[in-house]
Write an enzyme that holds these catalytic residues in place. Structure first.
Site, PDB file in Angstrom:
ATOM      1  N   ASN A 154     -64.333  34.382 -38.415  1.00 32.94           N
ATOM      2  CA  ASN A 154     -65.443  33.441 -38.424  1.00 32.94           C
ATOM      3  C   ASN A 154     -66.094  33.440 -39.808  1.00 32.94           C
ATOM      4  O   ASN A 154     -66.419  34.482 -40.358  1.00 32.94           O
ATOM      5  CB  ASN A 154     -66.475  33.832 -37.376  1.00 32.94           C
ATOM      6  CG  ASN A 154     -65.839  34.062 -36.017  1.00 32.94           C
ATOM      7  OD1 ASN A 154     -65.213  33.184 -35.466  1.00 32.94           O
ATOM      8  ND2 ASN A 154     -65.985  35.263 -35.504  1.00 32.94           N
ATOM      9  N   GLU A 161     -59.135  39.497 -42.930  1.00 35.82           N
ATOM     10  CA  GLU A 161     -60.184  38.541 -42.534  1.00 35.82           C
ATOM     11  C   GLU A 161     -60.908  37.974 -43.757  1.00 35.82           C
ATOM     12  O   GLU A 161     -61.250  36.785 -43.775  1.00 35.82           O
ATOM     13  CB  GLU A 161     -61.173  39.212 -41.589  1.00 35.82           C
ATOM     14  CG  GLU A 161     -60.554  39.866 -40.356  1.00 35.82           C
ATOM     15  CD  GLU A 161     -59.596  38.949 -39.612  1.00 35.82           C
ATOM     16  OE1 GLU A 161     -59.804  37.726 -39.596  1.00 35.82           O
ATOM     17  OE2 GLU A 161     -58.614  39.477 -39.043  1.00 35.82           O
TER      18      GLU A 161
END
Length: 953
Positions: free
Chosen positions: A349, A382
């Protein structure tokens, strides 16, 4: 998304996190792999909304837009205003955790239409004007068409709005909805996570939206190309902190409605919904630099300093990627949150990355060397997505491989920046290249890139999150970077990111920018980047390159683990690849070549695919194989360590494919008593595991044990001396790994000294409550002690597991509990996997597979899965299980006619229930089982004779 127990990755647009009590809470967006709970398809939530059209359960073939899984191109979202209010206690009516919310999405009409389709799944709507489920207005003040019909399409997951007039091209409109959803524990969409702290249950509201579960949190245009600006408002308990992708811009009391509930508002622009996160948190650690970095977790974890390692390496990794991409980190903050319940390893995210606790939190007292490396690589993975995937997003899921493959490659570069002494970049060969070879050598494999029209349904999207997308993607991109050179590769990457910032692309856009860099640099290639790479991207599988050192001929063919299997997938390249070759001759590195004829004769040995930078296997003529075996036995260090691992892995797999004799592959292990390096040993153990799987129920097993015990004894005693009888820890990163291999294999093959050592440590722990076992060794020591012990050892470990406050320690115990030889304990453990209060849903799949890996537990696990498949699939849905891992794991040992019949019957019996992301895995398991049966029939006698001969020598 980060790797878990193997789980796929992707990018999401909105992440949310909320918490209650004294806990750190988070709402995050991540990948979900199959269907949700079947019960959530029913209208079970308290609401005054509903559908004005009954749900369609078996739709007839239709060309209606709402019967198609892809959105029409008529509407383009621009701005979302979303307010969400999760309830962290169950409602009194239905005893369900729920959330309520409202959304206003502003969109532009790109094509004249009288229909609005917007994704919605398992949301109940409040009826508004004229008893419809939404309200439409025009932004410029003109009168908007009225909604004449509104209904929910559960199959294609739409809220459908039929209008009495046309929307005007290039005009902007707003769509308002009010809705209620269940804050379920299914690990998908807007869900809840729970844990206990000081005897009190804590509830966390969080999100996991990738790839198609943002629609479970609020109605949205849930496709990766539909980027928009988001205004997120969270209503949350007083004393908690709301988090989302962007920075908080306003906080106020909601006293006018409910006195103790503040609101927090965040704005975030131009992202797609699958990387959105929201949440509330209490505990955090702050580190200020050019961007704010924060780590969030449960309060005790933060207080114990378990977030410090992640905090310390995030800054250097971010700086590395800024330099690598030649692009500043595009956000003002980087929040990272550890969740008690999270299906994937991590989720990228934008600005609010969510993690499983074991993927973010490090505690020196409990975390092993491998735990630390996993944290470093997952954080790097990430953070790599913040640019590649979030800033620039692939247009559709058929190109998922580029997003996840790229992050899976550069995670090693980022981790190497954080820990330069580890030499971690070499480990991609074991962890990704060799790992995915096993899948990509099946006739049921698939190309990296699919046709867009072939990937439509959520289940089809979820199925792409596999080893091919992650590990093969990483492997071919590493090969590309190598033959272009890193300088040219990064130059093309940098112009690609600059050109498409905040936009969407297809994979060929990257090829164009890499070609521009090739041209600018004057690099010589045999063809364009586009043409070279399409041979690797658009056809499944990989080649075996055969070098005949007598004739000088170099050739290639499609490598299949079972050469008799039928390849039904056509290839426009006829399964031929444009292959880059790096090679050496008697220890001297030669000029890199592309696949062509070249002379390689004489007394010297030839070794190709130097450092395994190419995605292919290598075979040689018999004379060259003999020379290489002689080099291993007389001066193995003349061959680079990575290539020693390669020789073993290639030989065993070439033998399984009937290209070379099995005894030749076994001969590559005869030098191991002199080998001290981790990578060759790990490669050998991994390949010999196949022999354990095929023969641990037959008379071949004993001779295998005897042979390997003799080989590993030298390694075991080497580490005993290095560590002063196991009182010290080896200095090197790889040595720490190989020490684990030495103890694990020595105990597994019955070395009495090893078994006494592990049982002694475990008994000391049982009697003194002081754990004397170093974190590096705990998994293997726990496993071997529980295997050698009985109910007392198992019950002790179970008690420690249930009371563990450190997720990494709990994981070690959870794995070891599956090692017992007591069937009744294994059956009880299997039952626990479907009890979330015993085994968290996120851990159910891997626990069943751990049990299946135990020769005694394999048939128990298979019977368990077959008997409960319908319940597992419907109750656990995609949020808790990666079904491909489960199916592959419980069938890995299959090698008999009876087992193949059972497997086919399982497929037939559950055709209506379905297999979700495990659909392809069922066919792969059938193919693998057939290949195993044939291999045993052809090799059992030869293998038994070889091991008996070695043991007599």
């Amino acid at each position: 998304m980060g790797k878990g127990f193997y789980i796929s990755k992707s990018v999401g647009v909105v992440a949310i996190i909320l918490g209650a009590g004294a806990l750190a809470t988070i709402i995050a967006l991540s990948v979900v792999y199959s269907q949700e709970k079947a019960k959530n398809n029913d209208n079970v939530l308290p609401t005054d909304g509903g559908s004005t059209k009954p749900p369609v359960t078996t739709p007839a073939p239709s060309n209606n837009p709402w019967d198609k899984y892809r959105l029409p191109k008529s509407l383009v979202p621009e701005i979302y205003h979303v307010t969400l209010w999760p309830r962290l206690t169950p409602d009194e009516t239905n005893n369900l955790y729920i959330f309520t919310g409202n959304s206003t999405v502003e969109f532009k009409c790109a094509e004249v239409t009288d229909l609005i389709l917007i994704h919605s799944n398992k949301l109940n709507y409040t009826k508004l004007e004229n008893n419809h489920l939404a309200r439409l207005t025009s932004v410029n003040g003109d009168k908007a068409p009225s909604i004449t019909k509104s209904w929910l399409e559960p199959l294609t997951q739409y809220l459908v709005l039929q209008l009495d007039g046309k929307l005007s091209k290039d005009h902007q409109y707003q769509l308002f909805t009010e809705f209620t959803g269940e804050l379920a524990d299914d690990l998908g969409g807007f869900y809840r996570s729970e844990y206990w702290e000081n005897g009190e249950r804590k509830v966390v509201a969080t999100t996991q939206m990738q790839p198609t579960d943002a629609r479970k949190a609020f109605p949205c245009f849930d496709e990766p190309a539909m980027k928009a600006i988001f205004h997120i408002t969270l209503i949350h308990d007083a004393g908690t902190v709301a988090l989302s992708n962007g920075a908080e811009i306003r906080k106020e009391s909601w006293a006018k409605k409910i006195p103790s509930y503040p609101t927090s508002t965040m704005i975030f622009k131009l992202m797609n919904v699958y990387i959105m996160s929201l949440g509330n948190v209490f505990s955090s650690v702050y580190f200020m630099m050019w961007v704010q970095v924060r780590i969030f977790a449960r309060k005790p974890a933060i207080a114990a300093g378990q977030g410090d390692y992640a905090l310390n390496i995030t800054g250097p990794i971010l700086k590395f990627f800024e330099k690598y991409y030649s692009s500043k980190y595009p956000l003002p903050k980087s929040d990272q949150i550890a969740l008690p319940d999270f299906n994937a390893g991590a989720m990228e995210n934008w600005g609010l990355i969510t993690y499983r606790e074991t993927a973010l939190l490090y505690d020196e007292e409990f975390s092993s060397n491998s735990n630390k490396q996993r944290i470093a690589t997952i954080i790097a993975h990430e953070l790599a997505h913040m640019w590649f995937g979030n800033l620039v997003t692939l247009r559709w899921w058929n190109d998922l491989w580029l997003n996840e493959g790229f992050a899976s490659y550069v995670e090693y570069l980022g981790a190497d920046e954080a820990e330069p002494d580890w030499n971690v970049k070499d480990l991609i060969v074991l962890s990704d290249v060799h790992r995915v070879f096993a899948v990509d050598a099946l006739a049921s494999s698939h190309p990296l890139s699919s046709k867009e029209e072939d990937i439509q349904k959520p289940a089809q999207i979820s199925e792409l999150f596999d080893a091919i997308s992650y590990s093969k993607g990483a492997s071919v991109l590493r090969m590309l970077s190598d033959f272009l050179t890193e300088e040219v590769f990064t130059l093309g990457l940098q112009t690609y990111l600059e050109r498409f910032a905040f936009k969407n692309t297809v994979y060929t856009d990257l090829w164009k920018h890499l070609q521009m860099a090739v041209t600018a640099n004057g690099t010589k290639l045999p063809d364009t980047v586009h043409n070279i790479m399409n041979t690797w991207v658009l056809q499944m599988g990989f080649p075996v390159v055969t070098i005949n050192t007598t004739t000088g001929v170099v050739s290639q063919e499609h490598f299949l683990l079972d050469p008799d299997s039928e390849v039904t997938t056509p290839s426009q390249f006829n399964y031929q690849w444009i292959v880059p070759i790096k090679w050496m001759k008697t220890g001297i590195i030669q000029t890199p070549e592309w696949l062509t004829e070249k002379s390689a004769s004489g007394e010297d040995w030839v070794l190709a695919n130097l450092n395994v930078v190419g995605y292919y296997r290598v075979n040689y003529d018999v004379n060259n194989w003999r020379k290489l075996l002689t080099a291993l036995s007389t001066n193995h260090e003349a061959i680079p360590v990575i290539n020693r691992a390669q020789l073993v892995d290639d030989a065993f797999n070439l033998a399984r494919a009937k290209i070379i004799p099995t005894v030749l592959a076994l001969d590559t292990t005869k030098y191991l008593s002199r080998e001290r390096e981790y990578m060759p040993w790990d490669s050998a153990i991994g390949n010999l595991d196949f022999f354990f799987l095929m023969f641990d129920r037959s008379e071949v097993y004993g001779p295998i044990q005897d042979y390997l015990r003799e080989q590993v004894t030298y390694l075991f005693r080497y580490y005993k001396n290095m560590t002063d009888s196991w009182t010290k820890v080896p200095n090197g990163h790889m040595d720490q790994y190989n020490q684990v291999n030495a103890i694990s294999l020595a105990c597994r093959t019955g070395l009495e000294e090893c078994q006494n050592l592990t049982m002694g440590w475990f008994t000391q722990w049982m009697h003194t409550e002081i754990n004397p076992i170093h974190p590096n060794l705990r998994s293997t020591v726990y496993c071997n002690a529980i295997a050698a012990g009985g109910a007392a050892e198992w019950e002790f470990a179970w008690s420690k597991f249930k009371n563990a406050t450190i997720a990494i320690e709990a994981d070690k115990l959870r794995y070891a509990l599956a090692c017992t030889k007591q069937p009744w304990l294994l059956n009880r453990y299997l039952e626990y996997t479907l009890m979330p209060e015993m085994i968290r849903k996120q851990d159910a799949t891997s626990t069943i597979v751990y049990i299946a890996n135990n020769v005694i537990g394999q048939s128990l696990a298979w019977d368990f899965v077959r008997a409960r498949w319908s319940y597992i699939f419907s109750e656990y849905g995609g949020g808790s299980f990666s079904f491909s891992n489960l199916i592959n794991g419980v069938t890995e040992r299959f090698s008999t006619e009876f087992e193949i019949q059972q497997l086919r019957q399982f497929k037939e019996d559950n055709a209506e229930v379905g297999f979700g992301s495990g659909t392809l895995a069922v066919d792969q398991s059938i193919e693998r089982t057939i290949a195993n049966m044939k291999w045993i029939a052809e090799n059992k006698d030869t293998v038994l004779k070889w091991f008996n001969d070695q043991n007599k020598a």
